[in-house]
Structures are given as C-alpha cells and as structure tokens.
Scaffold this motif. Sequence first.
Motif, PDB file in Angstrom:
ATOM      1  N   THR A 134       0.842  -1.198   0.000  1.00 29.83           N
ATOM      2  CA  THR A 134       0.000   0.000   0.000  1.00 29.83           C
ATOM      3  C   THR A 134       0.874   1.243   0.000  1.00 29.83           C
ATOM      4  O   THR A 134       1.800   1.360   0.799  1.00 29.83           O
ATOM      5  N   ASP A 135       0.579   2.168  -0.893  1.00 32.99           N
ATOM      6  CA  ASP A 135       1.282   3.450  -0.923  1.00 32.99           C
ATOM      7  C   ASP A 135       0.469   4.437  -0.087  1.00 32.99           C
ATOM      8  O   ASP A 135      -0.492   5.040  -0.559  1.00 32.99           O
ATOM      9  N   TRP A 136       0.852   4.578   1.164  1.00 32.16           N
ATOM     10  CA  TRP A 136       0.102   5.409   2.107  1.00 32.16           C
ATOM     11  C   TRP A 136       0.104   6.875   1.705  1.00 32.16           C
ATOM     12  O   TRP A 136      -0.875   7.589   1.943  1.00 32.16           O
ATOM     13  N   HIS A 137       1.187   7.334   1.085  1.00 33.99           N
ATOM     14  CA  HIS A 137       1.257   8.742   0.688  1.00 33.99           C
ATOM     15  C   HIS A 137       0.332   9.027  -0.485  1.00 33.99           C
ATOM     16  O   HIS A 137      -0.308  10.085  -0.533  1.00 33.99           O
ATOM     17  N   GLU A 138       0.225   8.106  -1.426  1.00 36.21           N
ATOM     18  CA  GLU A 138      -0.713   8.299  -2.536  1.00 36.21           C
ATOM     19  C   GLU A 138      -2.152   8.293  -2.030  1.00 36.21           C
ATOM     20  O   GLU A 138      -2.976   9.092  -2.489  1.00 36.21           O
ATOM     21  N   LEU A 139      -2.468   7.418  -1.083  1.00 34.12           N
ATOM     22  CA  LEU A 139      -3.812   7.419  -0.495  1.00 34.12           C
ATOM     23  C   LEU A 139      -4.113   8.751   0.178  1.00 34.12           C
ATOM     24  O   LEU A 139      -5.223   9.281   0.057  1.00 34.12           O
ATOM     25  N   ALA A 140      -3.129   9.306   0.881  1.00 35.28           N
ATOM     26  CA  ALA A 140      -3.315  10.603   1.537  1.00 35.28           C
ATOM     27  C   ALA A 140      -3.511  11.717   0.507  1.00 35.28           C
ATOM     28  O   ALA A 140      -4.344  12.613   0.698  1.00 35.28           O
ATOM     29  N   GLU A 141      -2.778  11.659  -0.605  1.00 34.17           N
ATOM     30  CA  GLU A 141      -2.939  12.664  -1.667  1.00 34.17           C
ATOM     31  C   GLU A 141      -4.336  12.580  -2.277  1.00 34.17           C
ATOM     32  O   GLU A 141      -4.979  13.604  -2.523  1.00 34.17           O
ATOM     33  N   ARG A 142      -4.802  11.361  -2.543  1.00 36.39           N
ATOM     34  CA  ARG A 142      -6.146  11.187  -3.107  1.00 36.39           C
ATOM     35  C   ARG A 142      -7.213  11.703  -2.145  1.00 36.39           C
ATOM     36  O   ARG A 142      -8.184  12.335  -2.561  1.00 36.39           O
ATOM     37  N   GLN A 143      -7.038  11.438  -0.853  1.00 35.86           N
ATOM     38  CA  GLN A 143      -7.994  11.917   0.136  1.00 35.86           C
ATOM     39  C   GLN A 143      -7.976  13.440   0.214  1.00 35.86           C
ATOM     40  O   GLN A 143      -9.026  14.076   0.318  1.00 35.86           O
ATOM     41  N   PHE A 144      -6.789  14.044   0.122  1.00 35.47           N
ATOM     42  CA  PHE A 144      -6.699  15.503   0.159  1.00 35.47           C
ATOM     43  C   PHE A 144      -7.360  16.114  -1.078  1.00 35.47           C
ATOM     44  O   PHE A 144      -8.022  17.147  -0.983  1.00 35.47           O
ATOM     45  N   ALA A 145      -7.196  15.487  -2.237  1.00 36.78           N
ATOM     46  CA  ALA A 145      -7.865  15.971  -3.456  1.00 36.78           C
ATOM     47  C   ALA A 145      -9.379  15.911  -3.273  1.00 36.78           C
ATOM     48  O   ALA A 145     -10.093  16.856  -3.621  1.00 36.78           O
ATOM     49  N   HIS A 146      -9.864  14.816  -2.710  1.00 36.65           N
ATOM     50  CA  HIS A 146     -11.301  14.674  -2.452  1.00 36.65           C
ATOM     51  C   HIS A 146     -11.779  15.761  -1.487  1.00 36.65           C
ATOM     52  O   HIS A 146     -12.812  16.396  -1.717  1.00 36.65           O
ATOM     53  N   ASP A 147     -11.038  15.984  -0.399  1.00 40.00           N
ATOM     54  CA  ASP A 147     -11.408  17.001   0.586  1.00 40.00           C
ATOM     55  C   ASP A 147     -11.364  18.405  -0.007  1.00 40.00           C
ATOM     56  O   ASP A 147     -12.200  19.250   0.325  1.00 40.00           O
ATOM     57  N   THR A 148     -10.405  18.669  -0.890  1.00 40.06           N
ATOM     58  CA  THR A 148     -10.291  19.985  -1.527  1.00 40.06           C
ATOM     59  C   THR A 148     -11.497  20.251  -2.422  1.00 40.06           C
ATOM     60  O   THR A 148     -12.082  21.338  -2.393  1.00 40.06           O
ATOM     61  N   VAL A 149     -11.905  19.254  -3.196  1.00 39.55           N
ATOM     62  CA  VAL A 149     -13.079  19.425  -4.061  1.00 39.55           C
ATOM     63  C   VAL A 149     -14.345  19.555  -3.215  1.00 39.55           C
ATOM     64  O   VAL A 149     -15.233  20.347  -3.542  1.00 39.55           O
ATOM     65  N   ALA A 150     -14.423  18.836  -2.101  1.00 39.00           N
ATOM     66  CA  ALA A 150     -15.578  18.972  -1.207  1.00 39.00           C
ATOM     67  C   ALA A 150     -15.662  20.394  -0.653  1.00 39.00           C
ATOM     68  O   ALA A 150     -16.749  20.982  -0.584  1.00 39.00           O
ATOM     69  N   ALA A 151     -14.521  20.971  -0.275  1.00 40.02           N
ATOM     70  CA  ALA A 151     -14.504  22.359   0.204  1.00 40.02           C
ATOM     71  C   ALA A 151     -14.885  23.324  -0.912  1.00 40.02           C
ATOM     72  O   ALA A 151     -15.578  24.318  -0.678  1.00 40.02           O
ATOM     73  N   LEU A 152     -14.451  23.025  -2.137  1.00 37.48           N
ATOM     74  CA  LEU A 152     -14.815  23.863  -3.283  1.00 37.48           C
ATOM     75  C   LEU A 152     -16.314  23.793  -3.549  1.00 37.48           C
ATOM     76  O   LEU A 152     -16.939  24.801  -3.882  1.00 37.48           O
ATOM     77  N   LYS A 153     -16.907  22.620  -3.377  1.00 35.27           N
ATOM     78  CA  LYS A 153     -18.363  22.480  -3.548  1.00 35.27           C
ATOM     79  C   LYS A 153     -19.115  23.308  -2.516  1.00 35.27           C
ATOM     80  O   LYS A 153     -20.106  23.970  -2.847  1.00 35.27           O
ATOM     81  N   LEU A 154     -18.641  23.282  -1.260  1.00 39.69           N
ATOM     82  CA  LEU A 154     -19.273  24.102  -0.226  1.00 39.69           C
ATOM     83  C   LEU A 154     -19.161  25.585  -0.551  1.00 39.69           C
ATOM     84  O   LEU A 154     -20.129  26.340  -0.413  1.00 39.69           O
ATOM     85  N   ALA A 155     -17.985  26.004  -0.986  1.00 41.74           N
ATOM     86  CA  ALA A 155     -17.791  27.406  -1.357  1.00 41.74           C
ATOM     87  C   ALA A 155     -18.655  27.767  -2.557  1.00 41.74           C
ATOM     88  O   ALA A 155     -19.194  28.875  -2.631  1.00 41.74           O
ATOM     89  N   ASN A 156     -18.795  26.834  -3.478  1.00 41.58           N
ATOM     90  CA  ASN A 156     -19.617  27.072  -4.666  1.00 41.58           C
ATOM     91  C   ASN A 156     -21.077  27.309  -4.265  1.00 41.58           C
ATOM     92  O   ASN A 156     -21.731  28.184  -4.810  1.00 41.58           O
ATOM     93  N   ARG A 157     -21.573  26.536  -3.301  1.00 44.28           N
ATOM     94  CA  ARG A 157     -22.956  26.720  -2.851  1.00 44.28           C
ATOM     95  C   ARG A 157     -23.127  28.034  -2.090  1.00 44.28           C
ATOM     96  O   ARG A 157     -24.144  28.703  -2.227  1.00 44.28           O
ATOM     97  N   ALA A 158     -22.121  28.398  -1.289  1.00 43.23           N
ATOM     98  CA  ALA A 158     -22.234  29.596  -0.461  1.00 43.23           C
ATOM     99  C   ALA A 158     -22.026  30.884  -1.250  1.00 43.23           C
ATOM    100  O   ALA A 158     -22.773  31.840  -1.099  1.00 43.23           O
ATOM    101  N   VAL A 159     -21.004  30.914  -2.099  1.00 47.38           N
ATOM    102  CA  VAL A 159     -20.621  32.141  -2.785  1.00 47.38           C
ATOM    103  C   VAL A 159     -21.089  32.166  -4.235  1.00 47.38           C
ATOM    104  O   VAL A 159     -21.349  33.215  -4.791  1.00 47.38           O
TER     105      VAL A 159
END
Length: 148
Positions: A71-96
């Motif tokens: 298991t490449d733990w760092h790649e999993l962390a990068e994928r999770q951060f990408a997912h979290d970043t897009v989730a934050a962008l979706k929230l900002a998109n709804r608010a602003v």
Amino acid sequence: MNLRIPHNAWVVVCDARKAIFLRNEGNATLANLRVEQVREAAANPPSAEQGADRPGRIQNAVAPTSAIEGTDWHELAERQFAHDTVAALKLANRAVNPRSIVLVAPPRMLAMLRQHLDEELRSRILAEVDKDLTKHPIQEIERLLRAA
C-alpha cells in the motif's frame, strides 16, 4: 497566452499538502487575489510508521509465488486531500456561487481533482494551470497567472 480572470472568480492553488482558495477582487485585466481559505493536509508520517507488514504473497497453482504490491500510504493521503479539496470547493460554490473557477496544481494533482469534480463545478472551470504555486506569495501567483 494571457489568462484573464474575471472579477469575483475563484482561483484554487493546491498541491498534495496545501490548498489556497483565492478570490479575484480586481478585474479581468489586473487580478487582485485575496485569500478566502487555506486548507492543509493532516500529518503524513513515513510509510514505515504507517504500515510495518511486508507485502503479501499469493501461491499460484501452476506458477511460482507472486507478490502483492504494498500500500502506498502517501498516494492514499494525496487522493484523500484531493477529495477534501473538491468537497470544500463544492461548499464554497454553494455559499458564494462564483461564475468562474481557475484550478492551479501540478499535473498529477490536477488529475486527482478532476476525478472528484461534479458537472456543476466542471461547467465553471475557466482554466486549469499545471504549475505548483503553493509556496509562492500571492503577488507572484498573480504575476505567473497573468503570464500563463
């Protein structure tokens, strides 16, 4: 090419560890980016501290034993951060509700971000810039985006 970022457009500058959400308070010819939000990934210790087991093995009936990729733990962390970043962008998109979004990230991170974008966010993407600018000051990001 001269990237023109409209007034109130969002610019998301990120890499695998940090995401900076910026809003253009200027106009399309002279960007004036202001920080709206900064997100950082959780600490990611070395792989040896995350998984101590050796990769597994499979015994094949007619062939020699095969190894299973670890298991490449760092790649999993990068994928999770990408997912979290897009989730934050979706929230900002709804608010602003920005009309335009510019994504700035290294090519590998851009690919991960694209995987999580929904159709609404995709329709708002004005440009994608494949550069790592997270460590640059805001004025330098403005200058580099004008030249992009």
